[in-house]
Motif scaffolding. Structure first.
Motif, PDB file in Angstrom:
ATOM      1  N   UNK A   1       0.823  -1.204   0.000  1.00  0.00           N
ATOM      2  CA  UNK A   1       0.000   0.000   0.000  1.00  0.00           C
ATOM      3  C   UNK A   1       0.862   1.262   0.000  1.00  0.00           C
ATOM      4  N   UNK A   2       1.967   1.238   0.735  1.00  0.00           N
ATOM      5  CA  UNK A   2       2.873   2.386   0.742  1.00  0.00           C
ATOM      6  C   UNK A   2       3.411   2.665  -0.655  1.00  0.00           C
ATOM      7  N   UNK A   3       3.770   1.607  -1.373  1.00  0.00           N
ATOM      8  CA  UNK A   3       4.260   1.774  -2.739  1.00  0.00           C
ATOM      9  C   UNK A   3       3.203   2.370  -3.650  1.00  0.00           C
ATOM     10  N   UNK A   4       1.972   1.868  -3.515  1.00  0.00           N
ATOM     11  CA  UNK A   4       0.871   2.415  -4.331  1.00  0.00           C
ATOM     12  C   UNK A   4       0.618   3.876  -3.978  1.00  0.00           C
ATOM     13  N   UNK A   5       0.729   4.196  -2.716  1.00  0.00           N
ATOM     14  CA  UNK A   5       0.505   5.571  -2.266  1.00  0.00           C
ATOM     15  C   UNK A   5       1.544   6.521  -2.853  1.00  0.00           C
ATOM     16  N   UNK A   6       2.792   6.113  -2.868  1.00  0.00           N
ATOM     17  CA  UNK A   6       3.853   6.949  -3.450  1.00  0.00           C
ATOM     18  C   UNK A   6       3.627   7.130  -4.955  1.00  0.00           C
ATOM     19  N   UNK A   7       3.219   6.056  -5.615  1.00  0.00           N
ATOM     20  CA  UNK A   7       2.958   6.148  -7.062  1.00  0.00           C
ATOM     21  C   UNK A   7       1.784   7.086  -7.324  1.00  0.00           C
ATOM     22  N   UNK A   8       0.750   6.988  -6.488  1.00  0.00           N
ATOM     23  CA  UNK A   8      -0.404   7.885  -6.610  1.00  0.00           C
ATOM     24  C   UNK A   8       0.016   9.331  -6.385  1.00  0.00           C
ATOM     25  N   UNK A   9       0.916   9.541  -5.436  1.00  0.00           N
ATOM     26  CA  UNK A   9       1.405  10.906  -5.166  1.00  0.00           C
ATOM     27  C   UNK A   9       2.114  11.458  -6.397  1.00  0.00           C
TER      28      UNK A   9
ATOM     29  N   UNK B   1       3.713   8.945 -17.170  1.00  0.00           N
ATOM     30  CA  UNK B   1       3.498  10.203 -17.899  1.00  0.00           C
ATOM     31  C   UNK B   1       2.288  10.065 -18.819  1.00  0.00           C
ATOM     32  N   UNK B   2       2.198   8.949 -19.546  1.00  0.00           N
ATOM     33  CA  UNK B   2       1.078   8.749 -20.473  1.00  0.00           C
ATOM     34  C   UNK B   2      -0.258   8.755 -19.728  1.00  0.00           C
ATOM     35  N   UNK B   3      -0.316   8.094 -18.579  1.00  0.00           N
ATOM     36  CA  UNK B   3      -1.554   8.062 -17.784  1.00  0.00           C
ATOM     37  C   UNK B   3      -1.898   9.460 -17.260  1.00  0.00           C
ATOM     38  N   UNK B   4      -0.900  10.144 -16.732  1.00  0.00           N
ATOM     39  CA  UNK B   4      -1.139  11.479 -16.178  1.00  0.00           C
ATOM     40  C   UNK B   4      -1.561  12.450 -17.276  1.00  0.00           C
ATOM     41  N   UNK B   5      -0.915  12.375 -18.419  1.00  0.00           N
ATOM     42  CA  UNK B   5      -1.248  13.284 -19.515  1.00  0.00           C
ATOM     43  C   UNK B   5      -2.667  13.023 -20.010  1.00  0.00           C
ATOM     44  N   UNK B   6      -3.053  11.755 -20.142  1.00  0.00           N
ATOM     45  CA  UNK B   6      -4.410  11.427 -20.601  1.00  0.00           C
ATOM     46  C   UNK B   6      -5.456  12.035 -19.658  1.00  0.00           C
ATOM     47  N   UNK B   7      -5.199  11.945 -18.354  1.00  0.00           N
ATOM     48  CA  UNK B   7      -6.125  12.536 -17.381  1.00  0.00           C
ATOM     49  C   UNK B   7      -6.116  14.060 -17.495  1.00  0.00           C
TER      50      UNK B   7
END
Length: 163
Positions: A61-69, A124-130
């Motif tokens: 969960x910590x890893x997912x949280x950092x990625x989400x950040x 980057x691709x995911x963030x840009x699409x959003x």
């Protein structure tokens, strides 16, 4: 006859810490206490007493949280870069500040988590699409106004300075 010495009163922290070290705390009902207990067990090498399933879930969960950040900083970076590029007459100080703040936060996250570099293109691709979808909603411009791929390289996005 001399009375026995009076022991100093225990502090609430010491009392709860001592109790916590002798009883198993529940992940579901006392999360903070459970975290402290698991850390104490790890420090003292008492691995057999760990709540291993929940410890492993928390680590994941910590890893997912950092990625989400990271994603939560990349999206506003790209959103405000798109708005800056495609709405030059509406440029604002708040967009400039948002771009700089996101660049700083992303730099910190990448410095603290070098392994993010391995999947940076995908992130980057995911963030840009959003950002593209949000940009269309916020500006009222057709989504096709914004190219499907970022119109600037990752380096350009991270080094962009408002002039």
């Amino acid at each position: 006859m001399t009375p026995p010495p009076i022991a100093p009163a225990a502090t609430p922290e010491a009392t709860s810490h001592e109790a916590a070290s002798h009883e198993t705390l529940s992940y579901e009902t006392d999360y903070y206490g459970w975290l402290q207990q698991q850390a104490d067990l790890l420090r003292s090498g008492r691995f057999a007493e760990l709540d291993l399933d929940n410890v492993l879930e928390e680590l994941a969960s910590l890893g997912r949280s950092e990625k989400r950040a990271l994603m939560n900083q990349m999206r506003p970076l790209y959103l405000h870069l798109l708005k800056w590029h495609y709405q030059p007459t509406r440029r604002s100080r708040s967009w400039a500040i948002s771009i700089g703040d996101a660049q700083d936060a992303i730099s910190d996250l990448l410095s603290d988590n070098p392994s993010f570099q391995a999947n940076l293109g995908e992130t980057v691709a995911q963030a840009y699409a959003k950002a593209r979808r949000v940009g269309a909603r916020e500006t009222g411009l057709p989504i096709d106004t914004f190219p499907p791929e970022p119109p600037f390289t990752w380096a350009e996005a991270m080094q962009f300075e408002v002039q």
